[in-house]
Design an enzyme around this catalytic site. Structure first.
Site, PDB file in Angstrom:
ATOM      1  N   ASP A 101       6.974   8.521  -5.508  1.00  0.00           N
ATOM      2  CA  ASP A 101       6.496   7.174  -5.075  1.00  0.00           C
ATOM      3  C   ASP A 101       7.662   6.131  -5.315  1.00  0.00           C
ATOM      4  O   ASP A 101       8.015   6.206  -6.753  1.00  0.00           O
ATOM      5  CB  ASP A 101       5.237   6.891  -5.547  1.00  0.00           C
ATOM      6  CG  ASP A 101       4.230   6.078  -4.418  1.00  0.00           C
ATOM      7  OD1 ASP A 101       5.017   5.316  -3.969  1.00  0.00           O
ATOM      8  OD2 ASP A 101       3.208   6.363  -4.321  1.00  0.00           O
ATOM      9  N   ASP A 202       6.617   2.359  -1.498  1.00  0.00           N
ATOM     10  CA  ASP A 202       5.696   1.304  -1.407  1.00  0.00           C
ATOM     11  C   ASP A 202       5.853   0.034  -0.590  1.00  0.00           C
ATOM     12  O   ASP A 202       6.819  -0.739  -1.091  1.00  0.00           O
ATOM     13  CB  ASP A 202       5.221   1.292  -3.051  1.00  0.00           C
ATOM     14  CG  ASP A 202       3.787   0.245  -3.093  1.00  0.00           C
ATOM     15  OD1 ASP A 202       2.618   1.122  -2.864  1.00  0.00           O
ATOM     16  OD2 ASP A 202       3.981  -0.728  -3.683  1.00  0.00           O
ATOM     17  N   GLU A 263       6.008   2.872   3.506  1.00  0.00           N
ATOM     18  CA  GLU A 263       4.970   2.339   3.856  1.00  0.00           C
ATOM     19  C   GLU A 263       4.999   0.739   4.302  1.00  0.00           C
ATOM     20  O   GLU A 263       5.662  -0.057   3.777  1.00  0.00           O
ATOM     21  CB  GLU A 263       3.957   2.017   2.622  1.00  0.00           C
ATOM     22  CG  GLU A 263       2.480   1.442   2.789  1.00  0.00           C
ATOM     23  CD  GLU A 263       1.888   1.066   1.582  1.00  0.00           C
ATOM     24  OE1 GLU A 263       0.510   1.208   1.433  1.00  0.00           O
ATOM     25  OE2 GLU A 263       2.491   0.665   0.558  1.00  0.00           O
ATOM     26  N   HIS A 337      -4.938   6.997  -1.017  1.00  0.00           N
ATOM     27  CA  HIS A 337      -5.541   6.735  -2.179  1.00  0.00           C
ATOM     28  C   HIS A 337      -5.967   5.248  -1.836  1.00  0.00           C
ATOM     29  O   HIS A 337      -6.668   4.748  -2.916  1.00  0.00           O
ATOM     30  CB  HIS A 337      -4.733   6.722  -3.301  1.00  0.00           C
ATOM     31  CG  HIS A 337      -3.328   5.935  -3.353  1.00  0.00           C
ATOM     32  ND1 HIS A 337      -2.370   5.931  -2.449  1.00  0.00           N
ATOM     33  CD2 HIS A 337      -3.023   4.731  -3.826  1.00  0.00           C
ATOM     34  CE1 HIS A 337      -1.356   5.387  -2.515  1.00  0.00           C
ATOM     35  NE2 HIS A 337      -1.978   4.208  -3.367  1.00  0.00           N
ATOM     36  N   ASP A 338      -5.686   4.904  -1.001  1.00  0.00           N
ATOM     37  CA  ASP A 338      -6.057   3.236  -0.685  1.00  0.00           C
ATOM     38  C   ASP A 338      -7.431   3.299   0.400  1.00  0.00           C
ATOM     39  O   ASP A 338      -7.792   1.989   0.738  1.00  0.00           O
ATOM     40  CB  ASP A 338      -5.058   2.430  -0.116  1.00  0.00           C
ATOM     41  CG  ASP A 338      -4.053   2.161  -1.076  1.00  0.00           C
ATOM     42  OD1 ASP A 338      -3.984   2.141  -2.313  1.00  0.00           O
ATOM     43  OD2 ASP A 338      -2.858   2.039  -0.579  1.00  0.00           O
TER      44      ASP A 338
HETATM   45  C1  NOJ Z   1       0.270  -0.111  -1.853  1.00  0.00           C
HETATM   46  C2  NOJ Z   1      -0.226   1.169  -2.872  1.00  0.00           C
HETATM   47  O1  NOJ Z   1      -0.571   2.395  -1.888  1.00  0.00           O
HETATM   48  C3  NOJ Z   1      -1.479   0.744  -3.343  1.00  0.00           C
HETATM   49  O2  NOJ Z   1      -2.189   1.461  -4.130  1.00  0.00           O
HETATM   50  C4  NOJ Z   1      -0.922  -0.325  -4.262  1.00  0.00           C
HETATM   51  O3  NOJ Z   1      -2.015  -1.126  -4.922  1.00  0.00           O
HETATM   52  C5  NOJ Z   1       0.030  -1.547  -3.531  1.00  0.00           C
HETATM   53  N1  NOJ Z   1       0.924  -0.991  -2.555  1.00  0.00           N
HETATM   54  C6  NOJ Z   1       0.723  -2.326  -4.424  1.00  0.00           C
HETATM   55  O4  NOJ Z   1       1.826  -1.359  -4.950  1.00  0.00           O
END
Ligand code: NOJ
Length: 572
Positions: A101, A202, A263, A337-338
């Site tokens: 990541d 990210d 992302e 994970h989000d």
């Molecule tokens: C996206 C990540 O997937 C998330 O878990 C994180 O809180 C935010 N970016 C900030 O890095």
């Protein structure tokens, strides 16, 4: 076939590990790197080609590792660099590539760069971050951070505000500064040289802040009461974004046979094409969010719940399938994970239909064009949790939202909890369920976040032993992508766009033609046969009910049923 069609990650499947919740080897209740190493055979059996490992770098853990204080060191709770090397060797031995990541829109406020930057305006690191003068003694504009509250925090020593699109402990880096970019490229080389194969980047489309390129800092449009307003749209895909990405490609990515995924919140299809175009783009694929926003009220943010309408989901996924065909590449995901667990979200997690709907959702996604991502526990059909009060939850986004909603916006706690049950990120972060034993075999100690009670029947050990399990269905889907080029390269065509419950599509490469039929409801559905290609002579490929049941009901799908047929008639 062009050389870009042959890129190795096009028929690969990626498995995401969230290290804190995967496997704890030393009983401290926190997943760790030796724990991952001990479970590599699980991944091998599933058949995945790549692991995306959420951050394992040194971090004060304000946002569980997405706040990095040293990009070249391993977080003490997770182990040592020697543990990391052993894990990487174990993956390499099994033919599994490792994707790290890369969190470089921001650092931790405990990173040495920021400690120095904030100490004085003259410090050489000051320009590594983004600063603004106060306006009328307060924040320079109305931007709200993703984790609630202003996106600006005052820094006493310099008398300025710094920008953080996430928590105040995650200051945004200033990518306009060539030294910042050089530092990032350097750390990427460091990990590539260790044998890592790529990066998940990210919130990468937030790195070019428009007003730093041309002039004035605007307010965000007012969409809710109060001063602070959501601001991601104000910074995404900024004016120098593609320039920065192409520079990264030139300086780093072109030197390795890598896999990259950016992302990209709020990305449009056109932006994704720009980013992933095989000749002129910079990354292999992006994570887009359109299909993850369809069960929220438009413009009101993720917590404002709305029931999913299947035609919206079909239209959205299909727009991306067609929009990137031949001009870029999709990543295919339901979970990470989000996000809440997909079987609880778009399926039915009750005992009667959990397994069947989890397999239906997997089938629907994995037979599309793109690189599929499986998030830990998705292959078991793991479900959401619904804890009674906020004290059970750990996630910074969830806790901050609860505080603001109940204390500043006067919302009723029970209602806010309903949103958390549906959308909270801790749904995805409960520990991996390995066995029927205490704590699901995740730890011998007290887990940092409670294990879902249903580990007594949803766990890896049980799933591996049952040939009909969700796990084995995923295993088959992953293997099919390797066997059938049509799944990788074939065109996609949506059928029955307005049907409220059936998701039907074709894949076709001129040699093979596949029809995918999925029932997104708990009632049986008659197939509108006149609106579908003929099933005469069609052969079953994969489904979630026994093939002989297909023959008994050729024109009906049972509740949550999925079927994929090879069509005999390959003429288009
Ligand atoms: C996206 C990540 O997937 C998330 O878990 C994180 O809180 C935010 N970016 C900030 O890095």
């Amino acid at each position: 076939m062009s050389s870009s069609d042959l890129r190795w990650w096009k028929n690969s499947t990626v498995y995401q590990i969230y290290p804190r919740s995967f496997c704890d080897s030393n009983g401290d209740g926190i997943g760790d790197i030796p724990g991952i190493t001990s479970k590599l055979d699980h991944l091998k059996t599933l058949g995945v080609d790549v692991v995306w490992l959420s951050p394992v770098y040194q971090s004060p853990n304000d946002d569980n590792g997405y706040d990095i204080s040293d990009y070249r060191a391993i977080m003490g709770e997770f182990g040592t660099m020697a543990d990391f090397d052993a894990m990487l060797a174990g993956m390499t031995e099994r033919g599994i590539a490792l994707m790290m990541d890369l969190v470089v829109n921001h650092t931790s406020d405990e990173h040495d760069w920021f400690r120095q930057a904030r100490s004085s305006r003259d410090n050489p690191y000051h320009d590594y971050y983004i600063w603004q003068e106060p306006v009328d003694g307060r924040e320079p504009n109305n931007w709200e951070s993703v984790f609630s509250g202003s996106a600006w925090t005052f820094n006493e020593a310099t008398g300025e505000y710094y920008l953080h699109m996430f928590s105040p402990k995650q200051p945004d880096l200033n990518w306009e500064n060539p030294q910042v970019r050089a530092e990032v490229y350097d750390l990427m080389h460091f990990w590539f040289k260790k044998g890592v194969r790529g990066f998940r980047m990210d919130v990468i489309n937030l790195i070019s802040k428009p007003w730093l390129t041309h002039g004035t800092l605007p307010d965000a449009p007012v969409v809710q009461n109060g001063f602070f307003q959501p601001a991601i749209d104000m910074v995404k895909h900024g004016p120098r974004f593609m320039e920065f990405m192409r520079e990264m490609r030139r300086e780093v990515l072109d030197h390795y046979d890598s896999i990259t995924v950016g992302e990209a919140p709020c990305a449009t299809v056109q932006e994704a094409r720009d980013i992933t175009h095989p000749e002129t783009g910079a990354l292999d694929m992006v994570f887009q969010f359109e299909h993850m926003d369809l069960d929220s009220q438009s413009g009101k943010g993720k917590w404002a719940l709305k029931a999913l309408q299947l035609p919206d989901l079909k239209a959205s996924l299909s727009r991306w399938q067609s929009g990137l065909h031949g001009q870029g590449w999709n990543s295919l995901y339901w979970n990470n994970h989000d996000q809440p667990r997909i079987v609880s979200r778009f399926g039915d997690d009750s005992p009667a239909y959990r397994e069947r709907s989890a397999k239906m959702l997997a089938t629907c996604l994995h037979l599309m064009q793109g690189t599929p991502y499986v998030y830990q526990g998705e292959e078991l059909g793991m479900t959401n949790v619904a804890w009674p009060t906020i004290d059970h939850y750990q996630d910074i986004e969830t806790r901050n939202m609860y505080r603001v909603a109940t204390q500043e916006r006067g919302q009723i706690p029970a209602r806010v909890m309903r949103s958390i049950h549906a959308k909270g990120r801790d749904n995805a972060r409960t520990p991996m369920q390995w066995t029927v034993q205490a704590q699901g075999g995740f730890t011998s100690g007290t887990p940092w976040l409670a294990v879902n009670d249903n580990h007594t029947h949803i766990n890896a050990e049980a799933a591996l032993a049952d040939p009909q399990s969700v796990f084995h269905h995923y295993r088959q889907l992953i293997a099919l992508r390797k066997q059938h080029p049509v799944l990788v390269h074939g065109r996609y065509e949506l059928l029955l766009p307005r049907h409220p419950h059936l998701f039907a599509y074709l894949r076709d490469d001129g040699q093979q033609r596949l029809l995918v039929l999925c029932n997104f409801s708990g009632q049986f559905q008659r197939l509108p046969l006149t609106e579908l290609p003929t099933l005469k002579g069609a052969e079953p490929l994969i489904g979630n009910l026994p093939f002989d049941e297909w023959q008994m009901a050729p024109d009906t799908l049972a509740a949550w049923e999925a079927r994929a047929y090879w069509l005999a008639d390959t003429s288009t």
